[in-house]
Motif scaffolding. Structure first.
Motif, mmCIF file in Angstrom:
data_model
loop_
_atom_site.group_PDB
_atom_site.id
_atom_site.type_symbol
_atom_site.label_atom_id
_atom_site.label_comp_id
_atom_site.label_asym_id
_atom_site.label_seq_id
_atom_site.Cartn_x
_atom_site.Cartn_y
_atom_site.Cartn_z
ATOM 1 N N GLU A 22 -2.546 2.349 -7.230
ATOM 2 C CA GLU A 22 -3.307 3.580 -7.455
ATOM 3 C C GLU A 22 -2.443 4.621 -8.150
ATOM 4 N N ASN B 241 -12.101 5.469 -0.642
ATOM 5 C CA ASN B 241 -11.430 4.392 -1.378
ATOM 6 C C ASN B 241 -10.061 4.069 -0.797
ATOM 7 N N THR C 204 -7.603 1.553 1.846
ATOM 8 C CA THR C 204 -7.524 0.113 2.114
ATOM 9 C C THR C 204 -8.139 -0.282 3.451
ATOM 10 N N LYS D 264 -0.984 12.955 -10.074
ATOM 11 C CA LYS D 264 -1.155 12.073 -8.914
ATOM 12 C C LYS D 264 0.161 11.898 -8.170
ATOM 13 N N TYR E 145 -3.713 3.641 0.517
ATOM 14 C CA TYR E 145 -4.343 3.250 -0.738
ATOM 15 C C TYR E 145 -3.583 2.071 -1.330
ATOM 16 N N LYS E 146 -4.207 1.413 -2.294
ATOM 17 C CA LYS E 146 -3.542 0.313 -2.969
ATOM 18 C C LYS E 146 -2.314 0.821 -3.719
ATOM 19 N N LYS F 279 0.839 -1.196 0.000
ATOM 20 C CA LYS F 279 0.000 0.000 0.000
ATOM 21 C C LYS F 279 0.872 1.243 0.000
#
Length: 585
Positions: A53, A382, A384, A108, A49-50, A38
């Motif tokens: 992403e 969204n 984990t 991002k 987050y994953k 993550k």
């Protein structure tokens, strides 16, 4: 004895994973399992987050690893990766992939770097972290047009091995290989990596000790010692107070009562309460539920310490700590049912079903409500931490098939094992009138005193515990934490006994609920400190705030039930002993 056997079985079941666990051994050139996990901001541990992403190198088919319930509860989302790190094989500047980044990918990455994002992986079950990029402030740049954002494009792995086993691994982002992503432009970049192996004499069984190294830093050792000295001073002072109480006041009271002098008997007010002091408390089913839940949670804490000392549960251990908490809570449901039902049957032939039902929901109800709100919020963002529907269904199914039957079984066994709690019968149908009490003898004042003293003895270790739970290093050692818990229990017991005596002296026999409240009041101070800790930390955002305060509330609520049950038990033993002495006279 049945409940003891159940707890023993719980320990055996929790020991099963380590009995079945086998160490991994490799030959030179063998593939070693590596999983990406993550990403997330450094200062918001709940906002993860994953890994994919962001536009990292990814396989043609991303395969998510099958995880245990503990790993899912821990927010882990393991997946395969393109890194090819074979055992004891060095590599230099190997190309992981050539990645084309569009403007959205660049944006991002830049937002992630701005928020100090890191990524986490597992190599042979060893966790490793590294930062995604760096920011250079405008003061350090030559054009002074604002901060520059750089993405690390090369990662260096330094691994240690002993014989044919992996002992240690580090991931270092190379600041000499970066990509300027300050502007939104399409770019193609090579992500590369290197790995260097070195032999070490560290045994395989000690490979997790480096993750606990923060607790042995000199500054933290000094803090631990200061905390111990502070706690010991408070314990000695309270012990001296109780010694004076028992050796002087109680003996004088018993002597006056045995003499039979009418003038002196009037000074011994607590002895006139022998017909009311063990009267059934108000709202008996709820009271029994508090005792049942508190005892269950205390048993669970004891089991977790046993597992930790045996090396089964430890931080950064692939969700084993979450697994242990989940399983131990399920299996100790029998303890809560037994305690609740066996206490309720002493005063009422009916109501055991109600007390057992309340026991099953008193802690779990608020916890599930909090978890539902947090899970909904996590799903919206969204992250984990959001539990998949399949995991939620499995947890509900396991609880229904394991915890509820054990809770009912404990209630049935407790109903059949009735023991005599009363040392004197209740002689009056109506309770004795309680005289007017000064403000410092009322419940709020006693809760303040009963909570402040134990809290002052554990506040430094509470700070280290919060830093451990909401940080990435272990700032408190297991032994120190265990001793701190013992000190907390000892102080709660001593203060409860002393305040119960001072309450009975003024002929106030309504001590049942008050002993629970003043014992559990330490948890109120703990929650207030958690609020202070949050505002002094670097955590930010609505998501992290909700997770912090939600889980801090659940933790402090659990301590309220545990300390409240302990406080009552100590007061009950004290009351039975002194009124047994009166009865003997």
């Amino acid at each position: 004895m049945e409940i003891v056997r159940l707890v023993f079985v719980a320990n055996l079941l929790l020991l099963l994973p380590i009995l079945l666990h086998s160490t991994s051994a490799y030959n030179v050139g063998d593939p070693v399992p590596l999983f990406v996990n993550k990403i997330g901001p450094l200062h918001n541990p709940s906002e993860t987050y994953k890994y994919y992403e962001l536009a990292f190198c990814r396989p043609d088919q991303v395969l998510e690893e099958r995880e245990s319930i503990g790993e899912v509860l821990n927010g882990d989302r393991l997946a395969n990766a393109l890194y090819d790190l074979k055992f004891a094989v060095n590599k230099t500047r190997a190309v992981n992939c050539q990645q084309k980044l569009n403007k959205q990918d660049i944006s991002k990455f830049r937002d992630a770097i701005k928020n100090d994002f890191y990524y986490q992986m597992y190599y042979d079950d060893l966790p490793l972290w590294a930062f995604i990029g760096k920011v250079e402030d405008e003061n350090w740049t030559s054009d002074s047009k604002g901060p520059k954002y750089y993405l690390f494009t090369h990662v260096q792995f330094d691994a240690l091995y002993n014989g044919n086993q992996v002992v240690e691994i580090h991931a270092l982002s190379d600041p000499n290989h970066v990509l300027d992503i300050t502007d939104d432009i399409d770019v193609t970049i090579d992500f590369t990596y290197s790995i260097f192996w070195n032999e070490t004499s560290i045994p395989y069984r000690n490979r997790m000790e480096r993750y606990l190294a923060a607790s042995s830093l000199p500054i933290l050792q000094q803090t631990h010692w200061f905390s111990f000295v502070n706690s010991i001073v408070i314990v000695i002072m309270l012990t001296g107070l109780l010694v004076v109480l028992f050796t002087r006041h109680l003996k004088n009271d018993l002597r006056k009562w045995s003499i039979g002098d009418e003038d002196e008997e009037k000074e011994v007010g607590w002895k006139y309460l022998h017909g009311d002091v063990l009267r059934c408390p108000t709202n008996l089913p709820l009271f029994c539920a508090v005792l049942g839940c508190g005892t269950q949670l205390l048993t669970m804490i004891f089991i977790l310490f046993v597992l930790a000392f045996l090396g089964i549960s430890y931080p950064h251990s692939h969700g084993s700590l979450s697994n242990s908490i989940f399983i131990s809570y399920l299996l100790t449901s029998a303890v809560s049912g037994y305690i609740s039902s066996s206490f309720c049957i002493q005063y009422s032939e009916t109501g055991q079903e109600t007390s057992t039902l309340l026991t099953g929901t008193l802690f779990l109800g608020p916890f599930l409500f909090t978890a539902f709100i947090l899970n909904t919020l996590a799903a919206y963002f969204n992250v984990t931490a959001a539990l998949p529907l399949g995991t939620i269904f499995i947890i509900i199914l396991i609880y229904t098939l394991v915890a509820i039957p054990l809770l009912v079984l404990g209630g049935v066994v407790g109903k059949r094992n009735k023991y005599d709690i009363q040392c004197s019968p209740v002689a009056k149908k109506s309770p004795r009138e309680i005289p007017f009490l000064a403000w410092y003898r009322r419940t709020p004042a006693q809760m303040f005193i009963g909570g402040l003293l134990p809290f002052s003895a554990i506040v430094l270790e509470l700070h280290n515990l919060c830093a451990t739970v909401w940080g990435y290093k272990v700032y408190t050692s297991l032994g120190v934490l265990f001793v701190t818990i013992l000190i907390l229990v000892l102080l709660t017991v001593m203060i409860s006994v002393g305040l119960t005596y001072f309450q009975l002296v003024v002929e106030d026999h309504d001590w049942w609920w008050r002993s629970v409240l003043r014992g559990g009041s330490t948890a109120i101070f703990m929650f207030c400190y958690c609020v202070y800790f949050y505002y002094k930390s670097n955590m930010s955002g609505i998501l992290q705030a909700c997770f912090f305060f939600g889980y801090s509330f659940c933790m402090c609520y659990a301590f309220f039930l545990v300390l409240g049950a302990l406080s009552f038990r100590a007061s009950l033993i004290f009351v039975r002993r002194i009124y047994h002495a009166v009865k003997s006279e």
